[in-house]
Design a protein around this motif. Structure first.
Motif, mmCIF file in Angstrom:
data_model
loop_
_atom_site.group_PDB
_atom_site.id
_atom_site.type_symbol
_atom_site.label_atom_id
_atom_site.label_comp_id
_atom_site.label_asym_id
_atom_site.label_seq_id
_atom_site.Cartn_x
_atom_site.Cartn_y
_atom_site.Cartn_z
ATOM 1 N N GLY A 18 3.038 -8.087 -4.560
ATOM 2 C CA GLY A 18 3.744 -6.986 -5.189
ATOM 3 C C GLY A 18 3.053 -5.646 -5.110
ATOM 4 N N LEU A 19 1.916 -5.546 -4.422
ATOM 5 C CA LEU A 19 1.168 -4.291 -4.319
ATOM 6 C C LEU A 19 1.229 -3.767 -2.888
ATOM 7 N N PRO A 20 1.299 -2.449 -2.709
ATOM 8 C CA PRO A 20 1.298 -1.881 -1.361
ATOM 9 C C PRO A 20 -0.108 -1.880 -0.778
ATOM 10 N N GLY A 21 -0.185 -1.904 0.529
ATOM 11 C CA GLY A 21 -1.504 -1.892 1.142
ATOM 12 C C GLY A 21 -1.445 -1.904 2.655
ATOM 13 N N PHE A 22 -2.544 -2.341 3.254
ATOM 14 C CA PHE A 22 -2.722 -2.318 4.707
ATOM 15 C C PHE A 22 -3.332 -3.646 5.161
ATOM 16 N N GLU A 23 -3.166 -3.934 6.445
ATOM 17 C CA GLU A 23 -3.869 -5.057 7.052
ATOM 18 C C GLU A 23 -4.830 -4.504 8.107
ATOM 19 N N ILE A 24 -6.042 -5.051 8.120
ATOM 20 C CA ILE A 24 -7.095 -4.555 9.014
ATOM 21 C C ILE A 24 -6.963 -5.247 10.367
ATOM 22 N N PHE A 50 -8.768 -9.546 22.025
ATOM 23 C CA PHE A 50 -7.836 -10.239 21.146
ATOM 24 C C PHE A 50 -7.837 -9.526 19.798
ATOM 25 N N ILE A 51 -6.638 -9.246 19.264
ATOM 26 C CA ILE A 51 -6.522 -8.518 18.002
ATOM 27 C C ILE A 51 -6.658 -9.497 16.839
ATOM 28 N N VAL A 52 -7.601 -9.214 15.944
ATOM 29 C CA VAL A 52 -7.860 -10.079 14.794
ATOM 30 C C VAL A 52 -7.462 -9.333 13.518
ATOM 31 N N ASN A 53 -6.635 -9.989 12.719
ATOM 32 C CA ASN A 53 -6.245 -9.454 11.418
ATOM 33 C C ASN A 53 -7.286 -9.921 10.403
ATOM 34 N N ARG A 54 -8.121 -8.979 9.913
ATOM 35 C CA ARG A 54 -9.217 -9.326 9.017
ATOM 36 C C ARG A 54 -8.844 -9.200 7.537
ATOM 37 N N GLY A 55 -7.546 -9.281 7.241
ATOM 38 C CA GLY A 55 -7.139 -9.354 5.847
ATOM 39 C C GLY A 55 -6.459 -8.108 5.319
ATOM 40 N N TRP A 56 -5.993 -8.224 4.100
ATOM 41 C CA TRP A 56 -5.223 -7.172 3.429
ATOM 42 C C TRP A 56 -6.110 -6.397 2.465
ATOM 43 N N GLN A 115 -4.742 8.367 -2.976
ATOM 44 C CA GLN A 115 -4.194 8.795 -1.697
ATOM 45 C C GLN A 115 -3.565 7.601 -0.984
ATOM 46 N N ASP A 116 -2.737 7.927 0.014
ATOM 47 C CA ASP A 116 -2.040 6.883 0.776
ATOM 48 C C ASP A 116 -2.926 6.387 1.913
ATOM 49 N N SER A 117 -4.082 5.922 1.552
ATOM 50 C CA SER A 117 -5.017 5.306 2.496
ATOM 51 C C SER A 117 -6.016 4.504 1.671
ATOM 52 N N PRO A 118 -6.656 3.515 2.259
ATOM 53 C CA PRO A 118 -7.574 2.684 1.466
ATOM 54 C C PRO A 118 -8.789 3.473 0.984
ATOM 55 N N ASP A 119 -9.286 3.097 -0.185
ATOM 56 C CA ASP A 119 -10.537 3.674 -0.660
ATOM 57 C C ASP A 119 -11.724 3.113 0.129
ATOM 58 N N HIS A 120 -11.557 1.867 0.605
ATOM 59 C CA HIS A 120 -12.664 1.226 1.313
ATOM 60 C C HIS A 120 -12.096 0.234 2.321
ATOM 61 N N VAL A 121 -12.644 0.266 3.547
ATOM 62 C CA VAL A 121 -12.230 -0.667 4.592
ATOM 63 C C VAL A 121 -13.435 -1.527 4.954
ATOM 64 N N SER A 145 -21.088 -13.874 8.813
ATOM 65 C CA SER A 145 -20.021 -13.519 7.877
ATOM 66 C C SER A 145 -20.179 -12.071 7.430
ATOM 67 N N ALA A 146 -19.051 -11.487 7.058
ATOM 68 C CA ALA A 146 -19.045 -10.113 6.568
ATOM 69 C C ALA A 146 -17.899 -9.956 5.582
ATOM 70 N N GLU A 147 -17.882 -8.825 4.907
ATOM 71 C CA GLU A 147 -16.810 -8.565 3.953
ATOM 72 C C GLU A 147 -15.476 -8.471 4.689
ATOM 73 N N THR A 148 -14.431 -9.022 4.081
ATOM 74 C CA THR A 148 -13.096 -8.973 4.659
ATOM 75 C C THR A 148 -12.107 -8.522 3.592
ATOM 76 N N GLY A 149 -10.876 -8.347 4.030
ATOM 77 C CA GLY A 149 -9.797 -8.144 3.076
ATOM 78 C C GLY A 149 -9.340 -9.498 2.544
ATOM 79 N N ALA A 150 -8.216 -9.509 1.847
ATOM 80 C CA ALA A 150 -7.656 -10.767 1.349
ATOM 81 C C ALA A 150 -7.073 -11.535 2.529
ATOM 82 N N LEU A 151 -7.627 -12.704 2.812
ATOM 83 C CA LEU A 151 -7.198 -13.477 3.969
ATOM 84 C C LEU A 151 -5.964 -14.315 3.647
#
Length: 284
Positions: A101-107, A119-125, A132-138, A200-206
């Motif tokens: 239910g929240l707006p956002g982006f996929e990395i 190869f394009i990898v989706n590293r989460g939401w 602002q209409d952009s992430p505070d942190h990627v 391993s590294a920090e990711t978005g919500a997988l």
């Protein structure tokens, strides 16, 4: 009057109009019922792919995708193994991606394999920013050599007229991503949802394993069929009622009305009626 003449009213413009409406409604119900059956079949197929592919052991990507544009829907959710490095500077964000239910982006981070393919990898939401209409942190991917496991997903179609600011992309349209990268070595048949990476590294919500649910499509399909049957029965009962009104002297009508009055007379008395009778007796 003959039975044929008694029913002549059914051929009036009014009743023929009702019949036409019934036919149109029945066709619409049939179409909607068929659509629900098709949607259920799609969910059943999707569940079968999840069950068969999601928990499989990862295989090298080149053994699963023989060419850059290769992909079959039966390969969806299949985990593939990649070795190489992330192209962090070429990373893009797919915009307008809701999550819980929240707006956002996929990395979307390109991953260059050891043989030079990308190869394009989706590293989460990640959510939109607070102001602002952009992430505070990627989250940044691991630097240097890395090993990645990602599950295959088909690319998305291009939506004409939809644009995105610099550093973002409107849809995960892989040929457009290849143009952004300026290379013809990009996998354009499928991209991957990150499952694991080393280091391993920090990711978005997988993305987690989807629930195996067929939804309510089957019950909706039968409901549309029932609606068509109810409409047909309504037309039949309407014809029957008007026939009775027009032909009260018909022996069959008289007999049917007599049976109905008899059944009404024998109907079960209510508790209130029984109580009134007892009070009347007590008063007497």
């Amino acid at each position: 009057m003959s039975g044929e003449r008694r029913w002549r009213f059914a051929l009036s413009k009014r009743w023929l109009g009702y019949l036409g409406l019934l036919v149109v409604f029945a066709i619409a119900c049939g179409f909607l019922s068929h659509w629900q059956f098709e949607r259920r079949d799609e969910r059943v197929s999707e569940n079968a792919r999840i069950t068969g592919n999601f928990d499989r052991e990862a295989v090298p990507i080149e053994s699963e995708l023989a060419s850059l544009d290769a992909f079959s829907i039966n390969q969806e959710w299949t985990p593939v193994l990649l070795q190489g490095r992330y192209l962090t500077d070429e990373q893009l964000l797919a915009r307008s991606r809701p999550h819980n239910g929240l707006p956002g982006f996929e990395i979307l981070t390109p991953f260059e394999t050891e043989d030079g393919r990308v190869f394009i990898v989706n590293r989460g939401w990640i959510p939109t920013g607070d102001a602002q209409d952009s992430p505070d942190h990627v989250p940044a991917p691991p630097e240097g050599d890395a090993t990645v496991v990602a599950r295959l997903k088909p690319g998305e179609p291009e939506i004409p007229g939809r644009s995105a600011p610099a550093g973002q992309i409107a849809t995960i349209h892989l040929p457009q991503f290849a143009e952004e990268l300026g290379t013809d070595r990009v996998y354009t048949g499928a991209y991957g949802l990150l499952s694991a990476e080393r280091p391993s590294a920090e990711t978005g919500a997988l993305t987690t394993k989807p629930a195996l649910d067929e939804g309510n499509h089957l019950s909706y399909a039968f409901q549309w069929i029932i609606f068509a049957i109810i409409a047909l029965l309504g037309l039949i009962f309407g014809l029957r009622a008007e026939y009775r009104d027009r032909n009260p002297d018909d022996p069959k009508v008289k007999e049917a009305l007599a049976r109905e009055r008899e059944r009404a007379g024998r109907r079960r008395r209510t508790d209130a009626e029984i109580e009134d009778e007892l009070l009347d007796r007590a008063g007497a």
